[in-house]
Design a protein around this motif. Structure first.
Motif, PDB file in Angstrom:
ATOM      1  N   THR A  59      -6.265 -21.126  -0.365  1.00 23.75           N
ATOM      2  CA  THR A  59      -5.401 -20.657   0.631  1.00 23.75           C
ATOM      3  C   THR A  59      -3.793 -20.871   0.220  1.00 23.75           C
ATOM      4  O   THR A  59      -3.728 -22.151   0.148  1.00 23.75           O
ATOM      5  N   ALA A  60      -2.814 -19.851   0.789  1.00 28.79           N
ATOM      6  CA  ALA A  60      -1.449 -20.381   0.543  1.00 28.79           C
ATOM      7  C   ALA A  60      -1.045 -21.274   1.709  1.00 28.79           C
ATOM      8  O   ALA A  60      -0.494 -22.214   1.584  1.00 28.79           O
TER       9      ALA A  60
ATOM     10  N   GLU B 131      -9.813 -11.455  -6.306  1.00 26.13           N
ATOM     11  CA  GLU B 131      -9.358 -11.343  -4.831  1.00 26.13           C
ATOM     12  C   GLU B 131     -10.151 -10.536  -4.010  1.00 26.13           C
ATOM     13  O   GLU B 131     -11.223 -10.065  -4.465  1.00 26.13           O
ATOM     14  N   ASP B 132      -9.961 -10.418  -2.616  1.00 25.34           N
ATOM     15  CA  ASP B 132     -10.726 -10.022  -1.888  1.00 25.34           C
ATOM     16  C   ASP B 132     -11.134  -8.505  -2.113  1.00 25.34           C
ATOM     17  O   ASP B 132     -11.969  -7.916  -1.653  1.00 25.34           O
ATOM     18  N   SER B 133     -10.344  -7.825  -2.617  1.00 23.01           N
ATOM     19  CA  SER B 133     -10.597  -6.342  -3.022  1.00 23.01           C
ATOM     20  C   SER B 133     -11.577  -6.144  -3.968  1.00 23.01           C
ATOM     21  O   SER B 133     -12.403  -5.061  -4.046  1.00 23.01           O
TER      22      SER B 133
ATOM     23  N   LYS C  86     -10.006 -15.357  -1.562  1.00 20.98           N
ATOM     24  CA  LYS C  86      -9.543 -14.791  -0.339  1.00 20.98           C
ATOM     25  C   LYS C  86      -8.586 -13.609  -0.750  1.00 20.98           C
ATOM     26  O   LYS C  86      -8.999 -12.933  -1.846  1.00 20.98           O
ATOM     27  N   THR C  87      -7.348 -13.396  -0.434  1.00 25.50           N
ATOM     28  CA  THR C  87      -6.620 -12.462  -0.609  1.00 25.50           C
ATOM     29  C   THR C  87      -5.562 -12.293  -2.078  1.00 25.50           C
ATOM     30  O   THR C  87      -5.532 -13.429  -2.594  1.00 25.50           O
ATOM     31  N   HIS C  88      -5.000 -11.458  -2.253  1.00 20.78           N
ATOM     32  CA  HIS C  88      -4.186 -10.945  -3.424  1.00 20.78           C
ATOM     33  C   HIS C  88      -3.161 -12.109  -3.270  1.00 20.78           C
ATOM     34  O   HIS C  88      -2.589 -12.773  -4.159  1.00 20.78           O
ATOM     35  N   ASP C  89      -2.435 -12.300  -1.970  1.00 20.59           N
ATOM     36  CA  ASP C  89      -1.341 -13.036  -1.791  1.00 20.59           C
ATOM     37  C   ASP C  89      -1.680 -14.546  -2.230  1.00 20.59           C
ATOM     38  O   ASP C  89      -1.085 -15.423  -2.505  1.00 20.59           O
ATOM     39  N   ASP C  90      -3.102 -14.925  -1.579  1.00 23.72           N
ATOM     40  CA  ASP C  90      -3.372 -16.109  -1.693  1.00 23.72           C
ATOM     41  C   ASP C  90      -3.721 -16.642  -3.142  1.00 23.72           C
ATOM     42  O   ASP C  90      -3.214 -17.394  -3.762  1.00 23.72           O
TER      43      ASP C  90
END
Length: 448
Positions: free
Chosen positions: A239-240, A268-270, A286-290
């Motif tokens: 995580t970020a 990523e989560d997608s 986790k996410t793309h941003d992470d």
């Protein structure tokens, strides 16, 4: 043992690049020079200007032996590892029986001796009640002491605060932590059952194994380490939020270090929609941003080590509903090409990759005479073609489980040759016969 001359290589080592030849004799690097005349008794491999790197030292794998060998074993997974540019690995203690005393640690070494294609090391496992075993640990046989502060089974989950205090106070070696807060995860799982029953979608995985659960546990581990002066290595950051906890800069004498794993840099989560439980892992993707934050943290030297967390399960085990599917995926065979794609994309430099995949793991755990391209060191090397391709579906899956999460993908680089202790372990798409890895040895002078 065959001796080798690697000619016309572009060496990347210790933050520098140079064009040179490398002479390997009796398993070690005898000479590095701009031009070496080939002795008559050596085999010459012409690198043709390709990059020669120190082999990856993977400090986090689960090769499933003893006790779980239907999924994987030391022999099969170490073969997959050398095909992926990994020359040394450190295996985790959550096997059957778990590696939680000196006898089980010595027995694991016996299982590995003569059967591993890569060099091997083993982490010692902490439990709620084995502090005396930790105090009496044979540090010649262990790389570090692993604490599962979330996401393990049986005796391996350490959730007693008194036990944690004692382990951080008395561990004779670097402590490695899997950081997730189990009570938070259990509450999140209960809410998911209320919403979905047993048909929980994979998209809920990073909600159940949440960023808050990761941050709470990582923060707790760091507090324990600071209070007790413990050398701490936090595994597979996702995580970020957690990244803000770590210092920027070269690893040097950092007391607390961070690690990222190749699947958290790739997926990523997608991706849950298409890959489902095949990419279920703990901690969760986790996410793309992470993912972008992890790549940025690697470039700015907030993350110190790259690893795989290779953790295979049989396909039929993974092909089950969310709560039944085990967490973990096979990763070693595509470790280096995955990371090289990030270099090609400009996310971090080839020099940083070498530092975090080879130099820093060697230094963090005090691995003796490996992790660098130096005269006198063991010849653990990987020759890579940055202009080649690895079409995943065109090659056999070497992990015993027989599947890969990278199915359908083409990497934009290729492993040409892997040397393990001076032996040609993998060359031009084929495993070599008879390569035997060695037990890692440790120099504990600089690091606890």
């Amino acid at each position: 043992m065959t001796d080798y001359l690697i000619a016309n290589a572009r060496i990347v080592n210790e933050g520098q690049r140079r064009e040179a030849d490398v002479l390997i004799r009796e398993g070690r690097i005898e000479k590095i020079a701009a031009a070496i005349d080939a002795p008559g008794d050596v085999e010459v491999i012409d690198a043709q200007g390709r990059f020669l790197l120190p082999g990856m030292i993977d400090d986090q794998v689960h090769f499933r032996e003893p006790g779980l060998t239907a999924k994987a074993d030391l022999a099969s997974e170490s073969r997959a590892a050398v095909a992926g540019g990994i020359t040394s690995f450190m295996d985790m203690p959550n096997v059957k029986p778990p590696t939680i005393d000196n006898d089980s640690l010595a027995a694991k070494h016996e299982l590995a001796r003569g059967r591993c294609t890569a060099n091997f090391g083993f982490h010692f496992g902490a439990t709620n009640d084995n502090i005396e075993d930790i105090k009496q640990l044979d540090t010649r046989l262990a790389a570090g002491v692993k604490i599962f502060m979330g996401a393990s089974t049986g005796k391996m989950l350490v959730d007693d605060d008194t036990a944690l205090e004692q382990i951080f106070e008395h561990s004779p070696l670097t402590v490695l932590t899997h950081c997730e807060d189990t009570p938070m995860i259990e509450r999140n799982a209960a809410r998911a059952r209320e919403l979905y029953g047993d048909d929980v979608p994979m998209s809920e995985h990073p909600v159940i194994r949440s960023r808050e659960a990761c941050y709470a546990s990582s923060s707790k581990a760091m507090d324990l380490a600071r209070r007790h002066g413990t050398q701490l290595h936090i595994l597979h950051i996702t995580t970020a939020d957690e990244l803000e906890l770590f210092e920027r800069g070269a690893m040097g004498n950092k007391q607390i270090t961070a690690e990222a794993c190749i699947h958290h840099l790739f997926f990523e989560d997608s991706d849950y929609a298409a890959r489902g439980t095949l990419i279920k892992c703990n901690p969760a993707i986790k996410t793309h941003d992470d993912r972008d934050a992890l790549l940025k943290a690697l470039a700015e030297d907030r993350i110190d080590v790259l690893a795989t967390d290779h953790a295979p399960h049989l396909f039929e085990e993974k092909d089950t509903p969310y709560f039944d599917a085990p967490a973990g995926l096979p990763l070693v065979q595509h470790a280096m090409v995955s990371l090289l794609d990030h270099v090609s994309a400009g996310h971090f430099s080839l020099e940083q990759l070498v530092t975090k995949a080879a130099h820093n793991p060697a230094d963090r755990f005090g691995v003796a005479e490996r992790g660098y391209i130096r005269e006198g060191y063991w010849a653990d090397l990987v020759l890579v073609d940055m202009d080649g391709q690895t079409v995943v579906d065109n090659e056999p899956v070497l992990a015993k489980c027989g599947w890969t999460p990278f199915s359908g993908h083409t990497f934009q680089s290729r492993i040409m040759s892997t040397f393990v202790s001076g032996q040609l372990a993998y060359h031009e798409g084929k495993l070599s016969q008879g390569c035997i890895g060695q037990a890692l040895t440790y120099n504990r002078d600089r690091r606890r």
